[in-house]
Design a protein around this motif. Structure first.
Motif, PDB file in Angstrom:
ATOM      1  N   PRO A   1       0.831  -1.199   0.000  1.00 61.76           N
ATOM      2  CA  PRO A   1       0.000   0.000   0.000  1.00 61.76           C
ATOM      3  C   PRO A   1       0.870   1.254   0.000  1.00 61.76           C
ATOM      4  N   PRO A   2       0.372   2.345  -0.564  1.00 56.88           N
ATOM      5  CA  PRO A   2       1.158   3.583  -0.552  1.00 56.88           C
ATOM      6  C   PRO A   2       1.353   4.096   0.860  1.00 56.88           C
ATOM      7  N   ALA A   3       2.418   4.849   1.048  1.00 57.54           N
ATOM      8  CA  ALA A   3       2.681   5.443   2.354  1.00 57.54           C
ATOM      9  C   ALA A   3       1.590   6.447   2.714  1.00 57.54           C
ATOM     10  N   ILE A   4       1.360   6.619   4.002  1.00 55.15           N
ATOM     11  CA  ILE A   4       0.367   7.588   4.464  1.00 55.15           C
ATOM     12  C   ILE A   4       0.886   9.003   4.206  1.00 55.15           C
ATOM     13  N   VAL A   5       0.073   9.812   3.564  1.00 54.01           N
ATOM     14  CA  VAL A   5       0.419  11.210   3.333  1.00 54.01           C
ATOM     15  C   VAL A   5       0.199  11.975   4.634  1.00 54.01           C
ATOM     16  N   SER A   6       1.133  12.840   4.991  1.00 53.70           N
ATOM     17  CA  SER A   6       0.982  13.582   6.238  1.00 53.70           C
ATOM     18  C   SER A   6       1.637  14.954   6.112  1.00 53.70           C
ATOM     19  N   LEU A   7       1.278  15.841   7.025  1.00 55.73           N
ATOM     20  CA  LEU A   7       1.851  17.179   7.092  1.00 55.73           C
ATOM     21  C   LEU A   7       2.437  17.398   8.477  1.00 55.73           C
ATOM     22  N   PRO A   8       3.501  18.184   8.573  1.00 54.65           N
ATOM     23  CA  PRO A   8       4.036  18.510   9.899  1.00 54.65           C
ATOM     24  C   PRO A   8       3.067  19.379  10.685  1.00 54.65           C
ATOM     25  N   ILE A   9       3.188  19.327  11.995  1.00 58.22           N
ATOM     26  CA  ILE A   9       2.403  20.169  12.896  1.00 58.22           C
ATOM     27  C   ILE A   9       3.384  21.076  13.619  1.00 58.22           C
ATOM     28  N   GLN A  10       3.153  22.357  13.522  1.00 56.87           N
ATOM     29  CA  GLN A  10       4.073  23.307  14.150  1.00 56.87           C
ATOM     30  C   GLN A  10       4.168  23.060  15.650  1.00 56.87           C
ATOM     31  N   GLY A  11       5.407  22.943  16.161  1.00 53.73           N
ATOM     32  CA  GLY A  11       5.630  22.771  17.581  1.00 53.73           C
ATOM     33  C   GLY A  11       5.417  21.366  18.090  1.00 53.73           C
ATOM     34  N   SER A  12       5.303  20.395  17.182  1.00 53.04           N
ATOM     35  CA  SER A  12       5.047  19.016  17.604  1.00 53.04           C
ATOM     36  C   SER A  12       5.884  18.049  16.778  1.00 53.04           C
ATOM     37  N   ASP A  13       6.252  16.929  17.390  1.00 48.77           N
ATOM     38  CA  ASP A  13       6.926  15.862  16.651  1.00 48.77           C
ATOM     39  C   ASP A  13       5.927  14.983  15.911  1.00 48.77           C
TER      40      ASP A  13
ATOM     41  N   ARG B   1       2.761  14.134  13.364  1.00 48.15           N
ATOM     42  CA  ARG B   1       2.369  14.610  12.045  1.00 48.15           C
ATOM     43  C   ARG B   1       0.872  14.393  11.855  1.00 48.15           C
ATOM     44  N   PHE B   2       0.281  15.189  10.984  1.00 45.45           N
ATOM     45  CA  PHE B   2      -1.151  15.136  10.723  1.00 45.45           C
ATOM     46  C   PHE B   2      -1.379  14.232   9.515  1.00 45.45           C
ATOM     47  N   PRO B   3      -2.013  13.055   9.697  1.00 42.56           N
ATOM     48  CA  PRO B   3      -2.263  12.167   8.563  1.00 42.56           C
ATOM     49  C   PRO B   3      -3.410  12.709   7.703  1.00 42.56           C
ATOM     50  N   VAL B   4      -3.162  12.803   6.418  1.00 41.09           N
ATOM     51  CA  VAL B   4      -4.146  13.398   5.512  1.00 41.09           C
ATOM     52  C   VAL B   4      -5.075  12.318   4.979  1.00 41.09           C
ATOM     53  N   GLY B   5      -6.365  12.563   5.124  1.00 41.03           N
ATOM     54  CA  GLY B   5      -7.372  11.660   4.584  1.00 41.03           C
ATOM     55  C   GLY B   5      -7.860  12.128   3.228  1.00 41.03           C
ATOM     56  N   ARG B   6      -8.896  12.958   3.241  1.00 41.52           N
ATOM     57  CA  ARG B   6      -9.472  13.478   2.008  1.00 41.52           C
ATOM     58  C   ARG B   6      -9.203  14.983   1.917  1.00 41.52           C
ATOM     59  N   VAL B   7      -9.172  15.497   0.698  1.00 42.92           N
ATOM     60  CA  VAL B   7      -8.938  16.924   0.491  1.00 42.92           C
ATOM     61  C   VAL B   7     -10.124  17.504  -0.261  1.00 42.92           C
TER      62      VAL B   7
ATOM     63  N   LYS C   1      -9.372  16.909  -4.361  1.00 48.08           N
ATOM     64  CA  LYS C   1      -8.062  16.478  -4.815  1.00 48.08           C
ATOM     65  C   LYS C   1      -7.709  15.232  -3.997  1.00 48.08           C
ATOM     66  N   PRO C   2      -6.976  14.281  -4.570  1.00 42.30           N
ATOM     67  CA  PRO C   2      -6.572  13.130  -3.772  1.00 42.30           C
ATOM     68  C   PRO C   2      -5.496  13.509  -2.770  1.00 42.30           C
ATOM     69  N   ALA C   3      -5.428  12.767  -1.692  1.00 40.60           N
ATOM     70  CA  ALA C   3      -4.429  13.044  -0.664  1.00 40.60           C
ATOM     71  C   ALA C   3      -3.015  12.996  -1.228  1.00 40.60           C
ATOM     72  N   CYS C   4      -2.780  12.147  -2.232  1.00 38.16           N
ATOM     73  CA  CYS C   4      -1.433  12.010  -2.777  1.00 38.16           C
ATOM     74  C   CYS C   4      -0.963  13.268  -3.487  1.00 38.16           C
ATOM     75  N   ASN C   5      -1.866  14.222  -3.771  1.00 38.85           N
ATOM     76  CA  ASN C   5      -1.455  15.499  -4.368  1.00 38.85           C
ATOM     77  C   ASN C   5      -0.888  16.469  -3.336  1.00 38.85           C
ATOM     78  N   VAL C   6      -1.063  16.170  -2.040  1.00 40.54           N
ATOM     79  CA  VAL C   6      -0.571  17.044  -0.970  1.00 40.54           C
ATOM     80  C   VAL C   6       0.923  16.811  -0.771  1.00 40.54           C
ATOM     81  N   VAL C   7       1.689  17.902  -0.820  1.00 41.69           N
ATOM     82  CA  VAL C   7       3.130  17.845  -0.563  1.00 41.69           C
ATOM     83  C   VAL C   7       3.493  19.009   0.349  1.00 41.69           C
ATOM     84  N   GLU C   8       4.613  18.895   1.027  1.00 42.59           N
ATOM     85  CA  GLU C   8       5.086  20.003   1.846  1.00 42.59           C
ATOM     86  C   GLU C   8       5.576  21.125   0.939  1.00 42.59           C
ATOM     87  N   ALA C   9       5.225  22.334   1.284  1.00 47.76           N
ATOM     88  CA  ALA C   9       5.488  23.491   0.431  1.00 47.76           C
ATOM     89  C   ALA C   9       6.901  24.017   0.643  1.00 47.76           C
TER      90      ALA C   9
END
Length: 230
Positions: A7-19, A21-27, A52-60
């Protein structure tokens, strides 16, 4: 459990001030949520959502790939809302209880393909869905309402700016209406629309954008795909 392939890796975003990460479901994306005085088509009478699919989310950060199959690769700066608590048929008065935090993001668009699809009365998901179509910053926890402007510059020249209070559909109403269409889940993201000033990007352009008090991003547009190179 055995899968046919990994399965593809879980897409996630960093959370400011935390170790963590926020797992992305639907966009979910909201169309035309600011006044566009120069628009030729009428503004919708109720919120219009697309995805948009979650796989389109990338860190900016770093290089932004130039999208294939377009001559009008356009930027749209948006407030991104991260849902931390799910629910269906949420009342507007309770909607903000479901928000975990906020980010700045770009709803990148193949504008020529979108325009063509609209003229033919066809779905225009193909204008919105491609690799790296949704660059986003880290998620920041903050209190709503945000007394902030969102803005975008290209090569130092400002193209977009608006105050979040100018949104046609306020955030509590957006969350409530979306939750009537389907249950929201933790991990969902809502891109809440872009102000006027959307314009094409060229290879080498440097994008600097953000939301005051939330986050800023800097990206450089990469070369056109080889099949489109002049």
């Amino acid at each position: 459990m055995t899968y046919l392939f990994s399965p593809p890796a879980i897409v996630s975003l960093p959370i400011q001030g935390s170790d963590a990460r926020f797992p992305v479901g639907r966009v979910f994306c909201l169309g035309r949520n600011y006044p566009w005085p120069q628009a030729t088509d009428p503004a919708p009478s109720e919120p219009v959502f697309f995805m948009k699919p979650a796989c389109n989310v990338v860190e900016a950060s770093g290089e932004l790939p130039y999208a294939p199959a377009t001559e009008e690769f356009c930027h749209e700066i948006e407030l991104v809302v991260a849902i931390g608590k799910g629910g269906a048929n949420i009342a507007p008065a309770n909607a903000l209880e479901h928000v975990y935090g906020y980010a700045a993001g770009l709803d990148l668009t193949r504008r020529d393909r979108q325009r063509q699809a609209k003229q033919q009365g066809l779905p225009w998901e193909g204008a919105k869905v491609f690799e790296a179509a949704a660059p986003m910053t880290a998620i920041v926890q903050a209190s709503w309402p945000l007394d902030a402007e969102l803005w975008l510059k290209v090569n130092g020249q400002e193209r977009q700016r608006a105050h979040l209070s100018q949104q046609t559909w306020p955030l509590d109403e957006v969350i409530a209406r979306l939750s009537r269409l389907l249950p929201l889940r933790p991990g969902d993201l809502i891109m809440t629309g872009s102000p006027p000033g959307v314009a094409p990007l060229e290879p080498g352009d440097v994008i600097h954008a953000g939301i005051d008090g939330i986050a800023e991003l800097t990206l450089q547009v990469g070369p056109r795909p080889a099949s489109q190179a002049a």
